[in-house]
Motif scaffolding. Sequence first.
Motif, PDB file in Angstrom:
ATOM      1  N   ALA A 183     -19.322 -57.277  -6.373  1.00  0.00           N
ATOM      2  CA  ALA A 183     -20.207 -56.883  -5.278  1.00  0.00           C
ATOM      3  C   ALA A 183     -21.636 -57.350  -5.547  1.00  0.00           C
ATOM      4  CB  ALA A 183     -20.181 -55.370  -5.086  1.00  0.00           C
ATOM      5  N   SER A 184     -22.117 -57.193  -6.779  1.00  0.00           N
ATOM      6  CA  SER A 184     -23.454 -57.642  -7.145  1.00  0.00           C
ATOM      7  C   SER A 184     -23.571 -59.159  -7.002  1.00  0.00           C
ATOM      8  CB  SER A 184     -23.767 -57.218  -8.582  1.00  0.00           C
ATOM      9  OG  SER A 184     -24.995 -57.751  -9.006  1.00  0.00           O
ATOM     10  N   TRP A 185     -22.568 -59.873  -7.501  1.00  0.00           N
ATOM     11  CA  TRP A 185     -22.564 -61.344  -7.410  1.00  0.00           C
ATOM     12  C   TRP A 185     -22.549 -61.795  -5.959  1.00  0.00           C
ATOM     13  CZ3 TRP A 185     -19.211 -64.844  -5.216  1.00  0.00           C
ATOM     14  CH2 TRP A 185     -19.384 -66.176  -5.577  1.00  0.00           C
ATOM     15  N   PHE A 186     -21.730 -61.135  -5.135  1.00  0.00           N
ATOM     16  CA  PHE A 186     -21.606 -61.484  -3.718  1.00  0.00           C
ATOM     17  C   PHE A 186     -22.932 -61.307  -2.989  1.00  0.00           C
ATOM     18  CE2 PHE A 186     -20.664 -60.269   0.697  1.00  0.00           C
ATOM     19  CZ  PHE A 186     -19.903 -61.347   1.104  1.00  0.00           C
ATOM     20  N   LEU A 187     -23.590 -60.166  -3.196  1.00  0.00           N
ATOM     21  CA  LEU A 187     -24.872 -59.909  -2.539  1.00  0.00           C
ATOM     22  C   LEU A 187     -25.917 -60.941  -2.955  1.00  0.00           C
ATOM     23  CD1 LEU A 187     -25.103 -56.018  -2.798  1.00  0.00           C
ATOM     24  CD2 LEU A 187     -24.923 -57.345  -0.696  1.00  0.00           C
ATOM     25  N   GLU A 188     -25.912 -61.292  -4.239  1.00  0.00           N
ATOM     26  CA  GLU A 188     -26.907 -62.231  -4.743  1.00  0.00           C
ATOM     27  C   GLU A 188     -26.671 -63.638  -4.216  1.00  0.00           C
ATOM     28  OE1 GLU A 188     -28.571 -63.898  -9.033  1.00  0.00           O
ATOM     29  OE2 GLU A 188     -27.564 -61.954  -8.928  1.00  0.00           O
ATOM     30  N   LYS A 189     -25.426 -64.088  -4.216  1.00  0.00           N
ATOM     31  CA  LYS A 189     -25.125 -65.457  -3.805  1.00  0.00           C
ATOM     32  C   LYS A 189     -25.209 -65.643  -2.298  1.00  0.00           C
ATOM     33  CE  LYS A 189     -24.485 -66.796  -7.980  1.00  0.00           C
ATOM     34  NZ  LYS A 189     -25.526 -67.634  -8.642  1.00  0.00           N
ATOM     35  N   LEU A 190     -24.742 -64.651  -1.538  1.00  0.00           N
ATOM     36  CA  LEU A 190     -24.725 -64.804  -0.086  1.00  0.00           C
ATOM     37  C   LEU A 190     -26.029 -64.392   0.574  1.00  0.00           C
ATOM     38  CD1 LEU A 190     -22.966 -65.629   2.318  1.00  0.00           C
ATOM     39  CD2 LEU A 190     -22.195 -63.255   2.488  1.00  0.00           C
ATOM     40  N   PHE A 191     -26.640 -63.291   0.086  1.00  0.00           N
ATOM     41  CA  PHE A 191     -27.837 -62.760   0.737  1.00  0.00           C
ATOM     42  C   PHE A 191     -29.090 -62.867  -0.128  1.00  0.00           C
ATOM     43  CE2 PHE A 191     -24.264 -60.237   2.549  1.00  0.00           C
ATOM     44  CZ  PHE A 191     -24.364 -60.699   3.856  1.00  0.00           C
ATOM     45  N   HIS A 192     -28.961 -63.412  -1.337  1.00  0.00           N
ATOM     46  CA  HIS A 192     -30.106 -63.565  -2.253  1.00  0.00           C
ATOM     47  C   HIS A 192     -30.765 -62.220  -2.563  1.00  0.00           C
ATOM     48  CE1 HIS A 192     -29.680 -67.822  -1.299  1.00  0.00           C
ATOM     49  NE2 HIS A 192     -29.738 -67.508  -0.014  1.00  0.00           N
ATOM     50  N   MET A 193     -29.941 -61.178  -2.691  1.00  0.00           N
ATOM     51  CA  MET A 193     -30.458 -59.835  -2.934  1.00  0.00           C
ATOM     52  C   MET A 193     -29.787 -59.202  -4.146  1.00  0.00           C
ATOM     53  SD  MET A 193     -30.445 -58.358   0.975  1.00  0.00           S
ATOM     54  CE  MET A 193     -31.241 -56.822   0.541  1.00  0.00           C
ATOM     55  N   LYS A 194     -30.569 -58.417  -4.886  1.00  0.00           N
ATOM     56  CA  LYS A 194     -30.037 -57.589  -5.962  1.00  0.00           C
ATOM     57  C   LYS A 194     -30.448 -56.150  -5.662  1.00  0.00           C
ATOM     58  CE  LYS A 194     -29.857 -58.796 -10.233  1.00  0.00           C
ATOM     59  NZ  LYS A 194     -30.173 -59.165 -11.628  1.00  0.00           N
ATOM     60  N   LEU A 195     -29.455 -55.294  -5.386  1.00  0.00           N
ATOM     61  CA  LEU A 195     -29.756 -53.909  -5.027  1.00  0.00           C
ATOM     62  C   LEU A 195     -29.726 -52.974  -6.226  1.00  0.00           C
ATOM     63  CD1 LEU A 195     -27.882 -53.479  -1.618  1.00  0.00           C
ATOM     64  CD2 LEU A 195     -30.191 -54.293  -2.081  1.00  0.00           C
ATOM     65  N   TRP A 196     -29.129 -53.412  -7.342  1.00  0.00           N
ATOM     66  CA  TRP A 196     -29.168 -52.623  -8.577  1.00  0.00           C
ATOM     67  C   TRP A 196     -29.264 -53.578  -9.757  1.00  0.00           C
ATOM     68  CZ3 TRP A 196     -24.691 -52.931  -5.599  1.00  0.00           C
ATOM     69  CH2 TRP A 196     -23.604 -53.585  -6.178  1.00  0.00           C
ATOM     70  N   ASP A 197     -29.790 -53.067 -10.853  1.00  0.00           N
ATOM     71  CA  ASP A 197     -29.995 -53.896 -12.037  1.00  0.00           C
ATOM     72  C   ASP A 197     -29.885 -53.017 -13.280  1.00  0.00           C
ATOM     73  OD1 ASP A 197     -30.668 -55.735 -13.944  1.00  0.00           O
ATOM     74  OD2 ASP A 197     -32.635 -56.223 -13.122  1.00  0.00           O
ATOM     75  N   TYR A 198     -28.881 -53.295 -14.098  1.00  0.00           N
ATOM     76  CA  TYR A 198     -28.645 -52.510 -15.306  1.00  0.00           C
ATOM     77  C   TYR A 198     -29.149 -53.238 -16.560  1.00  0.00           C
ATOM     78  CZ  TYR A 198     -25.344 -50.009 -12.246  1.00  0.00           C
ATOM     79  OH  TYR A 198     -24.764 -49.304 -11.224  1.00  0.00           O
ATOM     80  N   SER A 199     -30.078 -54.149 -16.380  1.00  0.00           N
ATOM     81  CA  SER A 199     -30.566 -54.940 -17.513  1.00  0.00           C
ATOM     82  C   SER A 199     -31.170 -54.077 -18.612  1.00  0.00           C
ATOM     83  CB  SER A 199     -31.602 -55.969 -17.035  1.00  0.00           C
ATOM     84  OG  SER A 199     -31.024 -56.869 -16.113  1.00  0.00           O
ATOM     85  N   HIS A 200     -31.622 -52.887 -18.264  1.00  0.00           N
ATOM     86  CA  HIS A 200     -32.257 -52.000 -19.246  1.00  0.00           C
ATOM     87  C   HIS A 200     -31.237 -51.221 -20.072  1.00  0.00           C
ATOM     88  CE1 HIS A 200     -31.417 -49.558 -15.737  1.00  0.00           C
ATOM     89  NE2 HIS A 200     -31.558 -48.467 -16.478  1.00  0.00           N
TER      90      HIS A 200
END
Length: 259
Positions: free
Chosen positions: A84-101
């Motif tokens: 879901a994260s990959w799809f949003l980023e590739k299709l809509f250029h959006m990241k709605l959540w980020d667990y990098s921390h």
Amino acid sequence: MPYTLSEIIVLFFTYSFIGWLWETCYCSIKDHHFAYRGFLFGPYCPVYGFAVTTILITTFPFQDNIFLLFIVGFIVASIFEYVASWFLEKLFHMKLWDYSHLKGNIQGRVAPQISFFWGIGVVLLVKFIQPIVQRVINWEEAWTHGMLALIIVLVMGTDTVLTVISVKKFHVTTQQWDERAAAYRRKLRERLESAQPEDRAVLKHRLHDWHHQFAHHLNNEGASKQLSWNHRRLLKSFPKMKITDSKYFNEYKKDIKSK
């Protein structure tokens, strides 16, 4: 197949709504304001619907084994969250959540700490929630004979099309603002290069604080009026949202009035 097609559709909608309700309540309490969660217009989060229906189908043969339920829930939910994260980023250029921390995260899309709670959630779901939901669906199927599933497909299908159009317009707006932001920064740099020594300190501060000033200009021009209700909702409800192909938007978006 343990479920009929119409049952799967109704299960998908039911858990999409439950997921939306959970996220909206949790984030509203955490952020101290009402957060209308979900990517689509309607009150449902399809990622929950897809994940739960897949889990119910894949775990059906061993729903009496709590350990296997936890493992499958951990794995399947993590896969869905990543996709879901990959799809949003590739299709809509959006990241709605980020667990990098979080430790052990994979590209900020999934993290073991989050997946652990997904696993626990699956056990609770299968053992306590699904039996109740299934009884309601059995009653509904006996009365509607699949008509509710057809209505759900039409409503959520229409919602998806409208959401795609809305998000594409939002992306166009952010690109236009980014072009203006680049020009604003370039103008400040040019002024700094030709400034007198006594004016340099002030201009350096303005350049350092450019994103607040630029957002102030947008707000004075009525930036929120250029955004639809859905665009303002995304800004307000997803404060960590990022536009992956906008160089500057992520720096000044938090200062744009979303009301």
